[in-house]
Design an enzyme around this catalytic site. Structure first.
Site, short mmCIF file in Angstrom:
data_model
loop_
_atom_site.label_atom_id
_atom_site.label_comp_id
_atom_site.label_asym_id
_atom_site.label_seq_id
_atom_site.Cartn_x
_atom_site.Cartn_y
_atom_site.Cartn_z
N HIS A 1 0.80 -1.24 0.00
CA HIS A 1 0.00 0.00 0.00
C HIS A 1 0.83 1.28 0.00
CE1 HIS A 1 0.86 0.01 4.36
NE2 HIS A 1 0.61 1.30 4.31
C1 UD1 Z 1 -2.05 6.07 5.32
C2 UD1 Z 1 -0.78 6.63 5.94
C3 UD1 Z 1 0.30 5.55 5.91
C4 UD1 Z 1 -0.18 4.28 6.56
C5 UD1 Z 1 -1.50 3.83 5.95
C6 UD1 Z 1 -2.03 2.66 6.73
C7 UD1 Z 1 -0.43 9.04 5.58
C8 UD1 Z 1 0.31 10.06 4.83
N1 UD1 Z 1 -0.27 7.77 5.19
O1 UD1 Z 1 -1.77 5.78 3.97
O2 UD1 Z 1 1.42 6.01 6.64
O3 UD1 Z 1 0.78 3.29 6.37
O4 UD1 Z 1 -2.45 4.91 6.02
O5 UD1 Z 1 -2.96 1.93 6.03
O6 UD1 Z 1 -1.12 9.36 6.52
N2 UD1 Z 1 -9.02 4.86 0.85
C9 UD1 Z 1 -10.25 4.26 0.74
N3 UD1 Z 1 -10.92 3.96 1.89
C10 UD1 Z 1 -10.44 4.23 3.13
C11 UD1 Z 1 -9.19 4.85 3.22
C12 UD1 Z 1 -8.49 5.16 2.09
O7 UD1 Z 1 -10.74 4.00 -0.35
O8 UD1 Z 1 -11.11 3.91 4.12
C13 UD1 Z 1 -8.27 5.16 -0.40
C14 UD1 Z 1 -8.59 6.53 -0.97
O9 UD1 Z 1 -8.57 6.42 -2.37
C15 UD1 Z 1 -7.41 7.36 -0.51
C16 UD1 Z 1 -6.28 6.34 -0.52
O10 UD1 Z 1 -6.87 5.13 -0.12
O11 UD1 Z 1 -7.15 8.44 -1.34
C17 UD1 Z 1 -5.14 6.70 0.41
O12 UD1 Z 1 -5.60 6.90 1.74
P1 UD1 Z 1 -4.76 7.82 2.76
O13 UD1 Z 1 -5.34 7.73 4.11
O14 UD1 Z 1 -4.56 9.17 2.20
O15 UD1 Z 1 -3.33 7.16 2.74
P2 UD1 Z 1 -2.91 5.63 2.89
O16 UD1 Z 1 -2.25 5.22 1.65
O17 UD1 Z 1 -4.04 4.85 3.41
N1 UDP Z 2 -3.97 -5.18 8.97
C1 UDP Z 2 -5.26 -5.69 9.09
N2 UDP Z 2 -5.90 -6.09 7.95
C2 UDP Z 2 -5.34 -6.02 6.73
C3 UDP Z 2 -4.02 -5.51 6.61
C4 UDP Z 2 -3.38 -5.09 7.76
O1 UDP Z 2 -5.79 -5.79 10.19
O2 UDP Z 2 -6.00 -6.40 5.74
C5 UDP Z 2 -3.27 -4.73 10.19
C6 UDP Z 2 -1.95 -5.39 10.42
O3 UDP Z 2 -2.11 -6.61 11.11
C7 UDP Z 2 -1.22 -4.33 11.23
C8 UDP Z 2 -1.76 -3.03 10.69
O4 UDP Z 2 -2.99 -3.37 10.04
O5 UDP Z 2 -1.55 -4.42 12.60
C9 UDP Z 2 -0.80 -2.46 9.70
O6 UDP Z 2 -1.43 -1.41 9.02
P1 UDP Z 2 -1.01 -0.95 7.56
O7 UDP Z 2 -0.27 -2.01 6.87
O8 UDP Z 2 -2.24 -0.42 6.93
O9 UDP Z 2 -0.11 0.34 7.85
P2 UDP Z 2 1.40 0.58 8.33
O10 UDP Z 2 1.69 -0.31 9.47
O11 UDP Z 2 2.29 0.37 7.15
O12 UDP Z 2 1.39 2.02 8.69
#
Ligand code: UD1
Ligand code: UDP
Length: 380
Positions: free
Chosen positions: A219
């Site tokens: 992601h």
């Molecule tokens: C964010 C965090 C990242 C973290 C990740 C965990 C920032 C800058 N990044 O990244 O550090 O590792 O969360 O998962 O804060 N979207 C959906 N549904 C949702 C949420 C997101 O469709 O419920 C899609 C949207 O298209 C959105 C994209 O995901 O634009 C990115 O979401 P965003 O929260 O901006 O960043 P992440 O890539 O999720």
């Molecule tokens: N996780 C989850 N379901 C998923 C993928 C990840 O519950 O489908 C959990 C995972 O076990 C961990 C956390 O989400 O505890 C990690 O989040 P993510 O990978 O979104 O973000 P990051 O840790 O890179 O910020």
């Protein structure tokens, strides 16, 4: 009674917050009252709601519903909303997790009105400021009053940035206190490990057998947004699955799901779709994720949290990034950094699939980091 205001927003923060909420409910309910603010950064049911039910986290007192947007727009709406709540609730401190835009927004809002910032997961560095998370975590650390680092490396990083080891109370943003205290994610993994397989049927549902499948997550913004990288990653997955007849299960983050058809070449996209060994599924719950991690042959990921959980459950991990904040995993030899390099990913898979006697040292505390943090908040 001390009022603390916790800000969460992204999936991993909701999960991390479960450890502190549990500690407060079980051991500190006479001293700490927690107000939870959800920024709404993540909002799909399987990216947010599911964790509150499953991990027994109190429902947020406030939801800002900011949703997705550019960094500036998203962070700005969060700052505005958090500031308003801070002024109304007047908490003794704000508790922030990790390095997302929700973390940064909380740090800016609270520090500007002199509310002490408590940063959990402080000190981690990738030394790559093109990552939005690196900017967020540095900024948050440098306005924090109590900084809790899960690793020795994180603690040392803070010292290198000028934080002092021997500051004495009273602590403030100008006289902060740094701690090496273990990892709240380890607290959670230990706590939920026993029940994960009993309470879920994710393995049976996807016809997955112990040690016969790879768990992958992707992601990170560069891995999803840059066509060259996402093509290289998925090409490696396709080759590994096909050539080794091994299943790869991929609970796909919505960010990646939305970009797959746009950024993969049409040939690779159709290969992936037709490959029965690659099981792309919706994001799973935390207990389902633990069940997958515990039973996987190995893990491939660009997630920070999943790298560590692979380590907690003694699984080798192929890190799909050019660096990691969790350098201890690589130093132990149980994780390899391969970037989005197809050749290196395949080599790492071949090395790890037959590896014996990998080392998984005790690096993340004793499962009681949250209790330690609560005690220090009370002292503050
Ligand atoms: C964010 C965090 C990242 C973290 C990740 C965990 C920032 C800058 N990044 O990244 O550090 O590792 O969360 O998962 O804060 N979207 C959906 N549904 C949702 C949420 C997101 O469709 O419920 C899609 C949207 O298209 C959105 C994209 O995901 O634009 C990115 O979401 P965003 O929260 O901006 O960043 P992440 O890539 O999720
Ligand atoms: N996780 C989850 N379901 C998923 C993928 C990840 O519950 O489908 C959990 C995972 O076990 C961990 C956390 O989400 O505890 C990690 O989040 P993510 O990978 O979104 O973000 P990051 O840790 O890179 O910020």
């Amino acid at each position: 009674m001390i009022k603390i205001l916790t800000v969460i927003g992204a999936r991993p923060q909701i999960i991390k917050a479960a450890a502190l909420s549990r500690a407060i409910t079980n051991s500190f309910s006479d001293k700490l009252k927690e107000i939870i603010v959800h920024t709404g950064q993540h909002y799909d049911t399987n990216m947010s709601e599911v964790f509150f039910d499953e991990l027994n986290i109190p429902r947020p007192d406030y939801n800002l519903n900011v949703g997705s947007g550019s960094h500036g727009k998203q962070t700005a709406s969060m700052i505005e909303g958090i500031e308003e709540i801070l002024l109304k609730e007047k908490p003794g401190c704000i508790v922030l997790y990790g390095d997302t835009n929700s973390t940064l927004a909380g740090a800016v809002a609270a520090s500007k009105i002199n509310i002490p910032v408590i940063h959990i997961e402080a000190g981690l560095r990738s030394f790559n400021k093109s990552m939005p998370e690196e900017v967020n975590r540095i900024m948050c650390d440098h306005v924090s009053t109590l900084l809790f680092s899960p690793t020795k490396t994180g603690y040392r990083n803070l010292i290198k940035e000028g934080f002092k080891e021997n500051n004495q109370a009273p602590f403030s943003a100008d006289n902060p206190k740094i701690f090496h205290c273990g990892d709240v994610m380890y607290d959670n993994s230990l706590y939920f490990s026993e029940v994960a397989e009993k309470r879920t049927n994710i393995l049976a549902k996807n016809e997955l057998k112990k040690n016969e499948f790879i768990l992958a997550t992707i992601h990170r913004n560069n891995n999803t947004d840059e066509p060259e990288r996402i093509n290289s990653l998925f090409s490696a997955l396709h080759k590994i699955a096909t050539e080794n007849k091994v299943k790869i299960v991929l609970p796909l983050h919505p960010r990646t799901a939305k970009l797959l058809s746009k950024n993969l070449s049409s040939e690779l996209y159709s290969n992936i779709k037709l490959n029965k060994l690659i099981q792309i599924i919706e994001p799973v719950s935390f207990l389902e994720m633990i069940a997958l991690e515990k039973n996987a042959l190995l893990v491939m990921t660009d997630s920070g949290g999943v790298q560590k959980e692979a380590f907690f459950f003694k699984k080798p991990c192929i890190i799909l990034r050019s660096e990691t904040e969790w350098v201890e995993l690589v130093e132990c030899g149980s994780a390899k950094i391969v970037d989005a390099d197809e050749k290196k990913i395949i080599e790492a898979f071949n090395d790890f699939r037959n590896a014996k006697n990998l080392k998984f040292a005790d690096l993340f505390g004793d499962g009681k980091a949250a209790e330690f943090i609560c005690n220090e908040i009370i002292k503050l």
